[in-house]
Motif scaffolding. Structure first.
Motif, short mmCIF file in Angstrom:
data_model
loop_
_atom_site.label_atom_id
_atom_site.label_comp_id
_atom_site.label_asym_id
_atom_site.label_seq_id
_atom_site.Cartn_x
_atom_site.Cartn_y
_atom_site.Cartn_z
N ILE A 13 3.47 11.27 0.08
CA ILE A 13 3.05 10.09 -0.69
C ILE A 13 1.98 10.48 -1.71
O ILE A 13 2.02 10.08 -2.87
CB ILE A 13 2.53 8.99 0.27
CG1 ILE A 13 3.68 8.48 1.16
CG2 ILE A 13 1.91 7.83 -0.50
CD1 ILE A 13 3.27 7.53 2.26
N VAL A 33 2.77 5.08 -3.77
CA VAL A 33 1.69 4.83 -2.80
C VAL A 33 1.45 3.33 -2.56
O VAL A 33 1.60 2.51 -3.48
CB VAL A 33 0.38 5.54 -3.27
CG1 VAL A 33 -0.20 4.89 -4.51
CG2 VAL A 33 -0.65 5.59 -2.15
N GLY A 34 1.10 2.99 -1.32
CA GLY A 34 0.92 1.60 -0.92
C GLY A 34 -0.39 1.00 -1.38
O GLY A 34 -1.31 0.81 -0.61
N TRP A 127 5.01 5.61 9.26
CA TRP A 127 4.17 6.07 8.14
C TRP A 127 4.03 7.58 8.29
O TRP A 127 3.62 8.06 9.35
CB TRP A 127 2.81 5.37 8.24
CG TRP A 127 1.83 5.77 7.18
CD1 TRP A 127 2.05 5.86 5.84
CD2 TRP A 127 0.45 6.12 7.39
NE1 TRP A 127 0.90 6.23 5.20
CE2 TRP A 127 -0.10 6.40 6.13
CE3 TRP A 127 -0.38 6.20 8.52
CZ2 TRP A 127 -1.43 6.76 5.95
CZ3 TRP A 127 -1.69 6.56 8.34
CH2 TRP A 127 -2.22 6.84 7.07
N ASN A 180 5.54 -0.12 8.09
CA ASN A 180 5.52 0.89 7.04
C ASN A 180 6.32 2.10 7.52
O ASN A 180 5.93 2.72 8.50
CB ASN A 180 4.05 1.29 6.77
CG ASN A 180 3.90 2.31 5.65
OD1 ASN A 180 4.86 2.71 5.03
ND2 ASN A 180 2.65 2.71 5.41
N TYR A 211 -1.98 -4.20 7.45
CA TYR A 211 -1.50 -5.11 6.40
C TYR A 211 -1.66 -6.58 6.75
O TYR A 211 -0.87 -7.41 6.30
CB TYR A 211 -0.04 -4.78 6.07
CG TYR A 211 0.11 -3.42 5.44
CD1 TYR A 211 0.01 -3.27 4.07
CD2 TYR A 211 0.31 -2.27 6.22
CE1 TYR A 211 0.12 -2.01 3.47
CE2 TYR A 211 0.41 -1.02 5.63
CZ TYR A 211 0.31 -0.89 4.26
OH TYR A 211 0.41 0.35 3.67
N LYS A 243 -6.18 -2.85 2.39
CA LYS A 243 -5.17 -3.60 1.66
C LYS A 243 -5.60 -5.05 1.45
O LYS A 243 -5.62 -5.54 0.34
CB LYS A 243 -3.83 -3.55 2.40
CG LYS A 243 -3.50 -2.21 3.02
CD LYS A 243 -3.03 -1.17 2.04
CE LYS A 243 -2.94 0.18 2.72
NZ LYS A 243 -2.18 1.17 2.03
N PHE A 345 6.42 -3.01 1.68
CA PHE A 345 7.47 -1.99 1.56
C PHE A 345 8.85 -2.47 1.96
O PHE A 345 9.01 -3.36 2.81
CB PHE A 345 7.13 -0.77 2.43
CG PHE A 345 5.76 -0.22 2.18
CD1 PHE A 345 5.44 0.29 0.93
CD2 PHE A 345 4.79 -0.24 3.17
CE1 PHE A 345 4.16 0.79 0.67
CE2 PHE A 345 3.52 0.25 2.92
CZ PHE A 345 3.21 0.77 1.68
N ARG A 371 11.46 4.59 0.25
CA ARG A 371 10.49 3.49 0.37
C ARG A 371 9.98 3.09 -1.01
O ARG A 371 9.61 3.94 -1.80
CB ARG A 371 9.31 3.93 1.24
CG ARG A 371 8.37 2.77 1.56
CD ARG A 371 7.06 3.23 2.16
NE ARG A 371 6.11 3.65 1.14
CZ ARG A 371 4.83 3.92 1.37
NH1 ARG A 371 4.35 3.82 2.59
NH2 ARG A 371 4.03 4.29 0.39
C1 LMR Z 1 0.88 4.25 2.06
O1 LMR Z 1 1.58 4.23 3.06
O2 LMR Z 1 1.33 4.48 0.93
C2 LMR Z 1 -0.59 3.96 2.17
O3 LMR Z 1 -0.93 3.68 3.49
C3 LMR Z 1 -1.44 4.99 1.54
C4 LMR Z 1 -1.48 6.28 2.28
O4 LMR Z 1 -2.60 6.72 2.55
O5 LMR Z 1 -0.45 6.87 2.58
#
Ligand code: LMR
Length: 393
Positions: A13, A33-34, A127, A180, A211, A243, A345, A371
């Motif tokens: 990411i 990126v989230g 994740w 995620n 989140y 977030k 996402f 994603r």
């Molecule tokens: C993500 O999943 O994009 C976020 O949580 C940022 C990260 O640190 O990966």
């Protein structure tokens, strides 16, 4: 000393983020990126946060240490937000952490000391950073199947069957809401079944809660955690202010422990304090301090919730509009699942080659597993985006 080191493996990411920043194409699209983005593609500081920072600047009279477990007012505000205003605070303890990841890490270090032989079961997929983070804490990981890409739905039976066969006393990592990377959340009946299996197999729930407020609402998104807390004798939660308060770089979060009783809860907090002290000694103050101002001041809290609701509504609107654009372009209902998923996402059914073509030829940045960050979708160019995506399929 360093010459023998292998080349470092960069997090997928973060690598994508770096490539996006280097890309000079004007019409590039960041779905990586989230991080929340507004319609202009910016991630502004929330107004309530700006006001809290002003207040802090005017009133803060010391920069002295906060202590390993951080600010008590911040921790109580977080406990109440996560576990509810009627939380059983006798059994819950909280330590301020360096973001949600910091909470995941200190809780992992604590659990590893208590249960050195336990394995941690993570969802497949999860994740990406869960894997190195838990491994660095010394845990061996196992996976429970969570999502089927061919049907875009949760493989709940497989999840429950796998967990039902997990060794007693193992740890299960669960995503409290807005899973995620899939955006596919369990419903309350499914959470009940998860609680049943944790109870039956003495599995220990470890909830990642990054989140809250991005799915259905602050209260709604906490239902699963509050339900688990009503059933489980013990569990831990890693919560994040990155977030929902937009505090990404400030690194504010909370590591929470629910114990069987107040004595055990104090013991757990004592151990967590030791883990923190031997790691980075004490958490940073600023992010947690301003979060506490926002959460505790009724007017600022209402203003912040208004901003958070607007962010969520924008993402829900983008989901609907993007699915409609994809339906039109693909002449199919194949992407309708996007409207049912929650949070930031969803995963598009794209392979590595297609994702690479989208990046190199069209400047569209998507994480390697397909994603996409819904907030990054260009609201005014969804048709073009849908057309490009369908063209590479
Ligand atoms: C993500 O999943 O994009 C976020 O949580 C940022 C990260 O640190 O990966």
């Amino acid at each position: 000393m360093f010459q023998s080191l292998p080349e470092a493996k960069t997090d997928a990411i973060l690598q994508l983020l770096a490539l996006f920043r280097e890309d000079t194409r004007e019409n590039k699209v960041d779905l990586g990126v989230g991080v929340y983005k507004d319609a202009a593609g910016a991630t502004p500081v929330m107004t309530a946060i700006k006001k809290a920072e002003k207040q802090l600047l005017e009133t803060q009279d010391t920069k002295s240490y906060v202590g390993p477990i951080g600010s008590r007012p911040f921790c109580s505000a977080m406990v109440s937000q996560v576990f509810g205003s009627d939380a059983d605070t006798d059994r819950i303890r909280c330590a301020q952490s360096a973001g949600g990841s910091g909470a995941l890490r200190i809780l992992s270090d604590m659990l590893r000391k208590i249960r050195p032989n336990a394995k941690v079961w993570v969802s497949d997929p999860t994740w990406p950073n869960h894997v190195p983070l838990l491994t660095a804490a010394g845990f061996e990981l196992e996976r429970y199947q969570y999502y089927d890409r061919s049907t875009n739905s949760i493989t709940f039976d497989q999840m429950i069957n796998t967990l039902s066969a997990a060794p007693e006393n193992d740890i299960v990592l669960l995503h409290g809401c807005c899973h995620n990377p899939t955006g596919a959340d369990l419903n309350m009946d499914q959470w009940k079944a998860v609680a049943d299996v944790c109870e039956k197999r003495s599995l220990f729930p470890f909830v990642d809660f990054a989140y809250q407020g991005f799915g259905d609402g602050l209260e709604e998104d906490a239902q699963a955690i509050r339900y688990l807390a009503s059933r489980m004798p013990e569990m831990v939660v890693a919560a994040s202010c990155s977030k929902n308060l937009g505090l990404y770089r400030e690194r504010a979060g909370a590591a929470m422990v629910l114990a069987e009783n107040s004595v055990n809860a104090d013991r757990a907090l004592g151990m967590l304090g030791g883990v923190i002290r031997s790691n980075y000694s004490m958490p940073p103050d600023h992010g947690a301090n301003i979060s506490n101002i926002v959460l505790s001041d009724p007017a600022l809290n209402a203003e912040w919730q208004g901003e958070l609701n607007a962010m969520r509504d924008r993402m829900i609107g983008l989901r609907v509009a993007f699915a409609a654009a994809l339906r039109k372009r693909s002449n199919s209902a194949d992407f309708d699942f996007i409207t049912e998923q929650k949070g930031m996402f969803s995963r598009l059914p794209l392979n590595t080659e297609q994702i690479e073509t989208l990046r190199s030829e069209h400047g569209i940045y998507i994480v390697g597993d397909g994603r996409i960050n819904i907030a990054g979708l260009p609201g005014d160019a969804l048709d073009e985006l849908a057309e490009t995506i369908v063209s590479v399929l």
